[in-house]
Design a protein around this motif. Structure first.
Motif, PDB file in Angstrom:
ATOM      1  N   GLU A 281      38.603  36.832  52.401  1.00 49.94           N
ATOM      2  CA  GLU A 281      38.811  38.133  52.300  1.00 49.94           C
ATOM      3  C   GLU A 281      40.292  38.524  52.720  1.00 49.94           C
ATOM      4  OE1 GLU A 281      36.623  42.615  52.695  1.00 49.94           O
ATOM      5  OE2 GLU A 281      37.074  41.058  54.469  1.00 49.94           O
ATOM      6  N   LYS A 282      40.428  38.169  54.154  1.00 55.33           N
ATOM      7  CA  LYS A 282      41.778  38.629  54.720  1.00 55.33           C
ATOM      8  C   LYS A 282      42.915  38.154  53.710  1.00 55.33           C
ATOM      9  CE  LYS A 282      42.043  37.973  59.093  1.00 55.33           C
ATOM     10  NZ  LYS A 282      42.028  37.060  60.248  1.00 55.33           N
ATOM     11  N   ALA A 283      42.735  36.850  53.487  1.00 59.29           N
ATOM     12  CA  ALA A 283      43.927  36.331  52.414  1.00 59.29           C
ATOM     13  C   ALA A 283      44.240  36.949  51.094  1.00 59.29           C
ATOM     14  CB  ALA A 283      43.581  34.738  52.147  1.00 59.29           C
ATOM     15  N   VAL A 284      43.143  37.318  50.501  1.00 59.31           N
ATOM     16  CA  VAL A 284      43.192  38.353  49.402  1.00 59.31           C
ATOM     17  C   VAL A 284      43.941  39.545  49.448  1.00 59.31           C
ATOM     18  CG1 VAL A 284      41.937  39.433  47.673  1.00 59.31           C
ATOM     19  CG2 VAL A 284      41.140  36.787  48.245  1.00 59.31           C
ATOM     20  N   ARG A 285      43.516  40.310  50.650  1.00 60.75           N
ATOM     21  CA  ARG A 285      44.005  41.607  50.801  1.00 60.75           C
ATOM     22  C   ARG A 285      45.601  41.339  51.145  1.00 60.75           C
ATOM     23  NH1 ARG A 285      40.426  43.627  48.147  1.00 60.75           N
ATOM     24  NH2 ARG A 285      38.645  44.219  49.220  1.00 60.75           N
ATOM     25  N   ASN A 286      46.000  40.183  51.823  1.00 64.88           N
ATOM     26  CA  ASN A 286      47.208  40.078  52.023  1.00 64.88           C
ATOM     27  C   ASN A 286      48.094  39.796  50.745  1.00 64.88           C
ATOM     28  OD1 ASN A 286      49.589  39.979  54.100  1.00 64.88           O
ATOM     29  ND2 ASN A 286      49.453  37.793  53.752  1.00 64.88           N
ATOM     30  N   ILE A 287      47.541  38.974  49.998  1.00 67.96           N
ATOM     31  CA  ILE A 287      48.222  38.712  48.894  1.00 67.96           C
ATOM     32  C   ILE A 287      48.254  39.726  47.915  1.00 67.96           C
ATOM     33  CG2 ILE A 287      47.849  37.225  46.773  1.00 67.96           C
ATOM     34  CD1 ILE A 287      46.465  34.990  48.165  1.00 67.96           C
ATOM     35  N   GLY A 288      47.492  40.690  47.921  1.00 69.93           N
ATOM     36  CA  GLY A 288      47.613  41.816  47.030  1.00 69.93           C
ATOM     37  C   GLY A 288      48.795  42.652  47.515  1.00 69.93           C
ATOM     38  N   GLN A 289      48.884  42.756  48.734  1.00 68.29           N
ATOM     39  CA  GLN A 289      50.024  43.743  49.387  1.00 68.29           C
ATOM     40  C   GLN A 289      51.392  43.105  49.066  1.00 68.29           C
ATOM     41  OE1 GLN A 289      49.236  44.195  53.627  1.00 68.29           O
ATOM     42  NE2 GLN A 289      47.551  45.587  53.332  1.00 68.29           N
ATOM     43  N   LYS A 290      51.339  41.816  49.227  1.00 70.54           N
ATOM     44  CA  LYS A 290      52.554  41.170  48.959  1.00 70.54           C
ATOM     45  C   LYS A 290      53.154  41.094  47.374  1.00 70.54           C
ATOM     46  CE  LYS A 290      51.768  37.002  50.230  1.00 70.54           C
ATOM     47  NZ  LYS A 290      52.120  35.356  50.558  1.00 70.54           N
ATOM     48  N   LYS A 291      51.809  41.150  46.543  1.00 71.54           N
ATOM     49  CA  LYS A 291      52.320  41.321  45.119  1.00 71.54           C
ATOM     50  C   LYS A 291      52.244  42.670  44.418  1.00 71.54           C
ATOM     51  CE  LYS A 291      51.015  36.682  43.896  1.00 71.54           C
ATOM     52  NZ  LYS A 291      50.120  35.874  42.723  1.00 71.54           N
ATOM     53  N   GLY A 292      52.066  43.714  45.213  1.00 67.22           N
ATOM     54  CA  GLY A 292      52.018  45.072  44.958  1.00 67.22           C
ATOM     55  C   GLY A 292      50.989  45.438  43.858  1.00 67.22           C
ATOM     56  N   LYS A 293      49.811  44.604  44.134  1.00 65.49           N
ATOM     57  CA  LYS A 293      48.572  44.861  43.237  1.00 65.49           C
ATOM     58  C   LYS A 293      47.275  45.030  44.075  1.00 65.49           C
ATOM     59  CE  LYS A 293      47.344  40.464  41.683  1.00 65.49           C
ATOM     60  NZ  LYS A 293      47.370  39.685  40.427  1.00 65.49           N
ATOM     61  N   TYR A 294      46.356  45.363  43.295  1.00 67.55           N
ATOM     62  CA  TYR A 294      44.938  45.407  43.928  1.00 67.55           C
ATOM     63  C   TYR A 294      44.126  44.390  43.523  1.00 67.55           C
ATOM     64  CZ  TYR A 294      40.596  46.748  46.257  1.00 67.55           C
ATOM     65  OH  TYR A 294      39.514  47.094  46.875  1.00 67.55           O
ATOM     66  N   ILE A 295      43.754  43.627  44.521  1.00 64.27           N
ATOM     67  CA  ILE A 295      42.712  42.303  44.111  1.00 64.27           C
ATOM     68  C   ILE A 295      41.399  42.588  44.735  1.00 64.27           C
ATOM     69  CG2 ILE A 295      42.415  39.922  44.180  1.00 64.27           C
ATOM     70  CD1 ILE A 295      45.367  39.485  44.292  1.00 64.27           C
ATOM     71  N   PRO A 296      40.497  43.085  43.561  1.00 67.75           N
ATOM     72  CA  PRO A 296      38.887  43.462  44.469  1.00 67.75           C
ATOM     73  C   PRO A 296      38.455  41.996  44.758  1.00 67.75           C
ATOM     74  CG  PRO A 296      39.337  44.244  42.024  1.00 67.75           C
ATOM     75  CD  PRO A 296      40.549  43.590  42.306  1.00 67.75           C
ATOM     76  N   PHE A 297      37.626  42.010  45.836  1.00 65.68           N
ATOM     77  CA  PHE A 297      36.882  41.181  46.360  1.00 65.68           C
ATOM     78  C   PHE A 297      35.560  41.682  46.568  1.00 65.68           C
ATOM     79  CE2 PHE A 297      35.206  38.202  49.794  1.00 65.68           C
ATOM     80  CZ  PHE A 297      35.804  37.478  49.737  1.00 65.68           C
ATOM     81  N   PHE A 298      34.338  40.639  46.042  1.00 62.09           N
ATOM     82  CA  PHE A 298      33.134  40.896  45.811  1.00 62.09           C
ATOM     83  C   PHE A 298      32.295  39.660  46.595  1.00 62.09           C
ATOM     84  CE2 PHE A 298      34.923  43.104  42.413  1.00 62.09           C
ATOM     85  CZ  PHE A 298      34.438  44.315  42.384  1.00 62.09           C
ATOM     86  N   THR A 299      30.973  40.172  47.077  1.00 71.63           N
ATOM     87  CA  THR A 299      30.451  39.041  47.425  1.00 71.63           C
ATOM     88  C   THR A 299      28.965  38.935  46.885  1.00 71.63           C
ATOM     89  OG1 THR A 299      31.193  39.051  49.715  1.00 71.63           O
ATOM     90  CG2 THR A 299      29.025  38.012  49.757  1.00 71.63           C
ATOM     91  N   VAL A 300      28.563  37.848  46.316  1.00 71.65           N
ATOM     92  CA  VAL A 300      27.271  37.786  45.613  1.00 71.65           C
ATOM     93  C   VAL A 300      26.337  37.019  46.437  1.00 71.65           C
ATOM     94  CG1 VAL A 300      25.822  37.077  43.389  1.00 71.65           C
ATOM     95  CG2 VAL A 300      28.057  38.272  43.370  1.00 71.65           C
ATOM     96  N   VAL A 301      25.210  37.523  47.239  1.00 71.13           N
ATOM     97  CA  VAL A 301      24.415  36.452  48.052  1.00 71.13           C
ATOM     98  C   VAL A 301      23.533  35.890  47.295  1.00 71.13           C
ATOM     99  CG1 VAL A 301      22.800  36.744  50.099  1.00 71.13           C
ATOM    100  CG2 VAL A 301      24.675  38.244  49.700  1.00 71.13           C
ATOM    101  N   THR A 302      23.675  34.375  47.515  1.00 74.41           N
ATOM    102  CA  THR A 302      22.778  33.558  46.571  1.00 74.41           C
ATOM    103  C   THR A 302      21.548  33.033  47.534  1.00 74.41           C
ATOM    104  OG1 THR A 302      24.155  31.725  47.043  1.00 74.41           O
ATOM    105  CG2 THR A 302      24.641  32.926  45.058  1.00 74.41           C
ATOM    106  N   ASP A 303      21.367  33.746  48.554  1.00 73.91           N
ATOM    107  CA  ASP A 303      20.006  33.476  49.053  1.00 73.91           C
ATOM    108  C   ASP A 303      18.975  34.586  48.920  1.00 73.91           C
ATOM    109  OD1 ASP A 303      20.404  31.002  50.573  1.00 73.91           O
ATOM    110  OD2 ASP A 303      21.785  32.100  51.781  1.00 73.91           O
ATOM    111  N   PHE A 304      17.661  34.273  48.970  1.00 69.30           N
ATOM    112  CA  PHE A 304      16.595  35.144  48.440  1.00 69.30           C
ATOM    113  C   PHE A 304      16.084  35.831  49.541  1.00 69.30           C
ATOM    114  CE2 PHE A 304      13.720  35.245  44.462  1.00 69.30           C
ATOM    115  CZ  PHE A 304      13.810  36.638  44.351  1.00 69.30           C
TER     116      PHE A 304
END
Length: 607
Positions: A281-304
């Motif tokens: 998630e930290k990497a995605v936020r940093n990449i978005g800042q460098k590229k000047g765009k917003y990259i949404p990050f989601f978590t889908v918990v696959t435990d029940f």
């Protein structure tokens, strides 16, 4: 307003081409569909009409079409301007009925000026045409010439075509559930948004940094040694261990992970694995800042029913999807994000289960039972026999052979006609042994599948100097009963949803995906084993939900399952309770929500 057309033949020669071109572009049009962009920024559906004369030029709007205008010509005609092209080809077909009573045919090619972005003079920006989308292909046939043709515009809002998006799923092959969830979400993505694409990536293995690069290999070892797994799971599921791991993984792996994600160039990132949240998630936020765009990050918990703390590490996560109230409570306690980012969604499973759930309806109803009989016949099973589905995972692990033996023995003694289906997965040896056995003549309690089990039984006989009822041959037990029981070994199957429809009871380990699939079809569950920590909560999901039981020993499993088979009301009640827990549409609902949120945030950022 109308505009008369003057077709005077005394017009100077140098003006003729221009006039003919204007006539073809604005009056001689056969139209069924034409995408335009309205000048005003209003997003509401509107309807307007107006007229346009031959003296007004075209304007090119290079933005995405938001409105569709249908151009009707009073003297007949339709419009069709669809196919993408940098050139507008204008052709005049047979034109009759003009003032001279003659026909004509002229072909023109007009290159739309891409640099033209302003509205032509004399045009009403609120009611008339502002322009066509960049590079629209045009095929124009001339209507009747003569008289005073009038162009009338009707306008309706159309759905804006979305930009093609690339979705990146983050996972690792530590059990089949994570990949299966990613694949189910990906298939729903392509179903609802065909112009998108997705990719599945393991970020840790390529780092070659210990111990992260050995994640998959370590899982295979630990899952086969539950005591070691238990120790590591509970040790790592503490705050101090979490902080140490976060610091260490950031120092040793951050740059590699950021470079890996950046090379994949995603528009949306979805984590379906507990270890793919903090650093990614930290990497995605940093990449978005460098590229000047917003990259949404989601978590889908696959435990029940149970969840490791690493699921909930994302501080700026856009949304987290969980499968149960147990996980919801855990996320609120361990997570460091706003609680309004939590969504109760159910566990994403394959679309096959949604299809079968819809077709079957209520399993306990007459219609549901009739559908299940048809499914049994389709699978080559006796529709009048009870069916027990026994599973142990893709590798066919667990004491499946011993469970099958005890089930057959108990069902036969109780006079229950049944079919026992054993899913052996990739364990071909087990499959061949089950299918090759003469179940009417060979000893049942002396395990031939595992030699060690056979030796243990023999040792008990010598020490106790007696043979228990469980150790007698089927000729002494099964033949005295009334039940006819078949045992069928299955390999790795791809139509699991159909087999679960056919089954009356599922016997399985406590995998979250397996339980979610069973619940989506209202199938009662007997749990035989679980991984400490990670799968312990899944047992509680079944027990608290009232649609199953947990027994470890094969003879206990056989006793309980046989009692269920003799109580139709009990099976129906467990089926209804199972359905209350399941959500066969979870993958579809999650994916639609993710795309909706992503587009809203991306568009807001871009504006």
């Amino acid at each position: 307003m109308t505009t008369a057309i003057n077709t005077c033949t005394t017009t100077p020669v140098r003006v003729i081409p221009m006039l003919v071109l204007l006539l073809n572009l604005f009056l001689l049009i056969d139209v069924t569909s034409f995408s335009f962009v309205k000048a005003s920024t209003s997003s509401s559906s509107t309807s307007s009409s107006g007229s346009i004369g031959s003296g007004i030029g075209l304007n090119i709007d290079i933005s995405s079409p938001k409105y569709e205008r249908v151009l009707n010509i009073r003297h007949g005609g339709s419009v069709n301007l669809e196919s993408p092209s940098a050139t507008v080809a204008v052709s005049s077909a047979s034109a009759s009925g003009n003032n001279n009573g003659t026909t004509s045919s002229t072909a023109y090619e007009y290159i739309l000026p891409e640099e033209a972005t302003s509205a032509p003079s004399g045009l009403d920006a609120d009611t008339d045409v502002v322009g066509v989308s960049k590079g629209a292909g045009v095929n124009i046939s001339s209507p009747v010439l003569g008289g005073e043709p009038e162009l009338e515009f009707t306008e309706q809002q159309v759905t804006k075509k979305q930009k093609k998006l690339k979705v990146l799923f983050l996972s690792a092959d530590t059990g089949g559930g994570h990949r299966a969830s990613a694949q189910s979400l990906g298939s729903q993505l392509l179903k609802h948004y065909p112009d998108t694409e997705f990719e599945l990536a393991d970020l840790w293995t390529p780092t070659n940094v210990y111990p992260y690069a050995t994640l998959v290999k370590s899982y295979k070892h630990l899952s086969a040694h539950p005591r070691q797994w238990r120790l590591l799971y509970y040790l790592s599921n503490t705050k101090w261990y979490e902080k140490i791991t976060d610091v260490h993984s950031s120092i040793t792996c951050y740059d590699k992970i950021e470079k890996h994600i950046e090379s994949l160039d995603p528009d949306i990132v979805i984590s379906v694995h507990p270890t793919m949240n903090y650093v990614p998630e930290k990497a995605v936020r940093n990449i978005g800042q460098k590229k000047g765009k917003y990259i949404p990050f989601f978590t889908v918990v696959t435990d029940f029913g149970s969840g490791h703390c690493t699921w909930f590490q994302g501080r700026t996560v856009d949304m987290i999807y969980v499968a149960s109230q147990r996980i919801m409570k855990l996320a609120k306690r361990r997570g460091k994000f706003d609680h309004d980012k939590l969504v109760m969604s159910g566990l994403p499973i394959r679309e096959d289960f949604a299809v079968q759930a819809k077709a079957m309806g209520d399993r306990s109803s007459l219609g549901g039972k009739g559908y299940r009989q048809v499914m049994k016949s389709k699978l080559g099973l006796d529709p009048h026999k009870k069916t027990v589905l026994v599973m142990g995972g893709g590798e066919g692990v667990g004491s499946l052979g011993q469970i099958a033996e005890k089930l057959r023995e108990k069902l036969a003694n109780s006079g229950v006609d049944a079919t026992i289906l054993v899913v052996c997965g990739r364990n071909e040896k087990l499959k061949d042994d089950l299918n090759g056995r003469d179940w009417g003549a060979e000893p049942m309690a002396v395990g031939r599948i595992k030699k060690r089990a056979k030796l243990r039984q023999l040792a008990k006989r010598i020490l106790r100097k007696k043979v228990s009822l469980e150790e007698k041959a089927p000729s002494e037990i099964g033949n005295s009963g009334k039940g006819e029981v078949d045992v069928i070994g299955l390999g790795f199957i791809t139509n699991m949803a159909e087999f679960m429809v056919a089954a009356d009871v599922l016997v399985s380990k406590a995998g979250p995906g397996t339980i979610a699939e069973a619940a989506s079809l209202g199938l009662p569950v007997m749990i035989t084993s679980f991984l400490p920590g990670q799968e312990a909560g899944n047992v509680d999901i079944v027990l608290d939900g009232g649609f199953g039981a947990f027994k470890k020993k094969p003879h206990q499993i056989a006793d309980v399952v046989t009692s269920w088979m003799g109580d139709e009301d009990k099976l129906d009640e467990m089926s209804r309770r199972s359905s209350e827990v399941g959500n066969p549409q979870a993958a579809s609902e999650i994916m639609e929500d993710i795309i909706r949120i992503s587009l809203e945030k991306i568009n807001k950022f871009d504006s």
